[in-house]
Scaffold this active site. Structure first.
Site, PDB file in Angstrom:
ATOM      1  N   GLU A   1      19.267   3.505 -46.807  1.00 49.73           N
ATOM      2  CA  GLU A   1      20.494   4.033 -46.913  1.00 49.73           C
ATOM      3  C   GLU A   1      21.462   3.270 -46.018  1.00 49.73           C
ATOM      4  O   GLU A   1      22.761   3.124 -46.539  1.00 49.73           O
ATOM      5  CB  GLU A   1      20.529   5.615 -46.393  1.00 49.73           C
ATOM      6  CG  GLU A   1      19.678   6.774 -47.131  1.00 49.73           C
ATOM      7  CD  GLU A   1      20.390   6.576 -48.834  1.00 49.73           C
ATOM      8  OE1 GLU A   1      21.347   6.039 -49.177  1.00 49.73           O
ATOM      9  OE2 GLU A   1      19.227   6.964 -49.489  1.00 49.73           O
TER      10      GLU A   1
ATOM     11  N   HIS B   1      22.833   0.451 -48.279  1.00 50.29           N
ATOM     12  CA  HIS B   1      23.798   0.903 -49.181  1.00 50.29           C
ATOM     13  C   HIS B   1      25.038   0.706 -48.249  1.00 50.29           C
ATOM     14  O   HIS B   1      26.103   0.030 -48.717  1.00 50.29           O
ATOM     15  CB  HIS B   1      23.567   2.444 -49.502  1.00 50.29           C
ATOM     16  CG  HIS B   1      22.862   2.348 -50.589  1.00 50.29           C
ATOM     17  ND1 HIS B   1      22.819   1.516 -51.947  1.00 50.29           N
ATOM     18  CD2 HIS B   1      21.758   2.943 -50.969  1.00 50.29           C
ATOM     19  CE1 HIS B   1      21.876   2.047 -52.759  1.00 50.29           C
ATOM     20  NE2 HIS B   1      21.173   2.958 -52.328  1.00 50.29           N
TER      21      HIS B   1
END
Length: 597
Positions: free
Chosen positions: A392, A395
């Protein structure tokens, strides 16, 4: 008996473990104030309708539309993040509902933009850019819209297509209602002989069970239930494919595949070559099946044996602070600047770390052009949670670089690129963990983890992609497909992909029926291409150091300023060739060699 550990309420989670959403809006009152401004300002965009052929008016529209969009982005983000903190908080659910409803209205306000640009004479845009040089910033955006001219329809037909769009989505809705709401599965017995109702949610737990009886029973119960509805599932899927073919033909594309890939300028060869490359290397997957059969001590290996781990997960309890250190250690090859941004994210409150009562499950990265990135986790102290953190943050740091280096209109990246940065982080982390691990058992576990990731993300998704290609082409040529046809296609693909040692149980023939992504045509191949691109980046970064990191950083900074194939190629990964997938298969073979000693 020990005290039952209860899930903490939101208020019981210490502030240092929560994301700092107050940096967007201090409170709901501040949000409501901006929401009133949005509702007052947005309708003024209508004033530009019919005037976009005037260069000055076009520039004014772009600037004002950006103001409105950036404000709506902030409002939308805040409401959704607050809603996800605690689904039981009615205040946040209310503002979430308000902004969701208004976003649909906002979309209708600017609906005139693309049709009006498409209606302009061919050379009009170039003239406007020459008249007002400030429009040069929007040249890629405008030319990207204009390339749809051959596929645009008359005003009346566009209105007709919009009117029937809800009807065309019916097959996916029928699938969802049948699979998620109406179907129920039988009772099975778990490892302790307790009776448990099988669900889609607990199936994955049972199919990984060390008890072969449990996984066989779960497998037969799940697919046996799907089989009872095979004609309904076949009708919903083939209707969905026919609707996509209808759209493609109506918009004058040569095929449904072209209609899916051309908008992002992805050559059809990327799709076809991906299938061909994997087909040329299926012996690697066959070898994996054989090794797994041997290590599990099985006389026969069945489809329900595929997900059981070769070695149990090591029992580790990793505090978040230690998990962050492990992640940063694995990502060191990306350079100190990257690690500093990672730490900045932790220090400045990007991450909502722990589970609380009412919090949305899973994990994601989100953010806006005028906010910092935000990461939702439900950290549970396992190595898998450390990997999720790295994923994550991949990202989020991609978005951080993109927003720092691109104007608002090019700050988002396409789906084709979206999973590359996150998966590059996962690849670097697992390589690091395997390399440094001295405990033989833990090392085998990590090797198996990476093998399974490649099997499920590359081999499995390309098999899905091949199924889509066969079914779309069959229906495009007028060949009908019954439930038996779909089962037969699926059976033969499994036989080809898993090889002679695998017993292809008849129950697996229904697996096509439970894949929701088949209702988003030609979507799944991007998981495989994304993983292959990420593996290539990770390999180059580990082998070539700073020069590769600089190129990779260029990819992270590019956002949506060009088509995804060009962005990746400029960074050193050419997805029009078979090399990225072949490199991934080479890594798969390396891991097999480590396992089969």
């Amino acid at each position: 008996m020990g005290e039952v550990k209860k899930l903490k309420s939101r208020n019981e989670i210490p502030g240092e473990y929560k994301w700092k959403i107050e940096k967007i809006y201090e409170n709901v009152e501040a949000w409501e104030k901006d929401f009133k401004i949005l509702k007052a300002e947005a309708p003024k965009l209508f004033e530009y309708a019919g005037k976009l052929g005037d260069a000055e008016k076009l520039l004014q529209f772009f600037k004002f539309d950006e103001e409105v969009s950036r404000l709506s982005d902030k409002l939308f983000l805040y409401a959704h993040l607050k809603s996800d903190e605690d689904k039981g908080n009615s205040t946040y659910q209310a503002i979430n509902d308000k902004i969701n409803a208004y976003m649909a209205e906002l979309k209708s306000i600017t609906a005139f933009f693309k049709p009006e640009i498409l209606a302009l004479p061919e050379d009009e845009i170039e003239k406007e850019i020459k008249q007002v040089p400030e429009l040069e910033k929007y040249e890629f955006l405008l030319k990207d819209i204009l390339k749809f001219k051959p596929h645009s329809l008359s005003k009346e037909l566009e209105e007709f297509m919009a009117a029937v769009s809800d009807c065309l989505e019916a097959p996916e809705n029928i699938f969802s209602m049948l699979a998620d709401a109406d179907m129920t599965f039988p009772i099975i017995k778990d490892e302790d002989n307790n009776e448990v109702e099988l669900t889609e949610g607990n199936y994955f737990e049972f199919i990984r069970s060390k008890d072969r009886r449990v996984r066989k029973e779960a497998f037969e119960a799940l697919f046996g239930t799907y089989s009872k509805y095979k004609n309904t599932f076949a009708t919903s899927l083939t209707s969905s494919i026919k609707n996509f073919i209808f759209n493609a033909k109506t918009r004058k594309y040569k095929s449904s595949l072209e209609a899916s890939l051309k908008p992002n300028e992805i050559p059809l060869e990327v799709y076809n070559n991906s299938i061909a490359t994997i087909n040329n290397h299926l012996d690697s997957l066959h070898r994996y099946v054989g090794i797994k059969k041997k290590l599990l001590g099985l006389e026969e290996i069945h489809m329900y044996d595929l997900y059981v781990p070769i070695i149990d997960s090591p029992k580790e309890y990793i505090e978040f602070e230690k998990g962050a250190l492990i992640a940063k250690e694995g990502l060191k090859p990306l350079g100190q600047e990257y690690i500093n941004i990672f730490q900045q994210g932790i220090d400045e409150g990007w991450i909502d770390i722990y589970e609380n009562k009412g919090k949305r499950g899973g994990a994601y990265s989100w953010g806006g052009y005028d906010t910092m990135p935000y990461v939702l986790l439900n950290y549970n102290y396992s190595l898998n949670d450390v990997s999720t953190l790295a994923h994550e943050m991949g990202h989020s740091i991609h978005s951080y670089y993109s927003r720092k280096n691109q104007p608002y209109i090019y700050s988002d990246y396409t789906l084709f690129c979206a999973e590359v940065a996150s998966t590059t982080n996962e690849c670097l982390l697992i390589h690091h963990l395997i390399q440094k691990e001295t405990d033989e058992k833990k090392k085998l576990y990590l090797i198996n983890q990476e093998l399974e990731q490649i099997r499920t993300t590359v081999f499995r998704q390309i098999m899905f992609a091949e199924f889509e290609k066969i079914t779309h082409e069959s229906l495009e040529t007028g060949k009908p497909l019954t439930s038996d046809d779909l089962c037969s296609i699926w059976h033969e693909l499994n036989r080809k992909y898993f090889g002679e040692e695998m017993i292809i149980d008849s129950e697996i023939d229904m697996e096509w029926a439970r894949i929701p992504h088949f209702y988003s045509d030609f979507y799944v191949y991007q998981y495989a291409t994304g993983y292959a691109a990420a593996n290539s980046f990770a390999t180059m970064i580990m082998n070539n150091g700073n020069s590769a990191v600089e190129k990779y950083r260029g990819f992270l900074k590019s956002g949506g300023s060009d088509y995804p194939i060009n962005i990746l190629r400029n960074a050193g990964v050419d997805m029009t060739t078979s090399k990225p997938l072949e490199d991934t298969i080479r890594r798969f073979e390396e891991l097999l060699n480590m396992l089969d000693r």
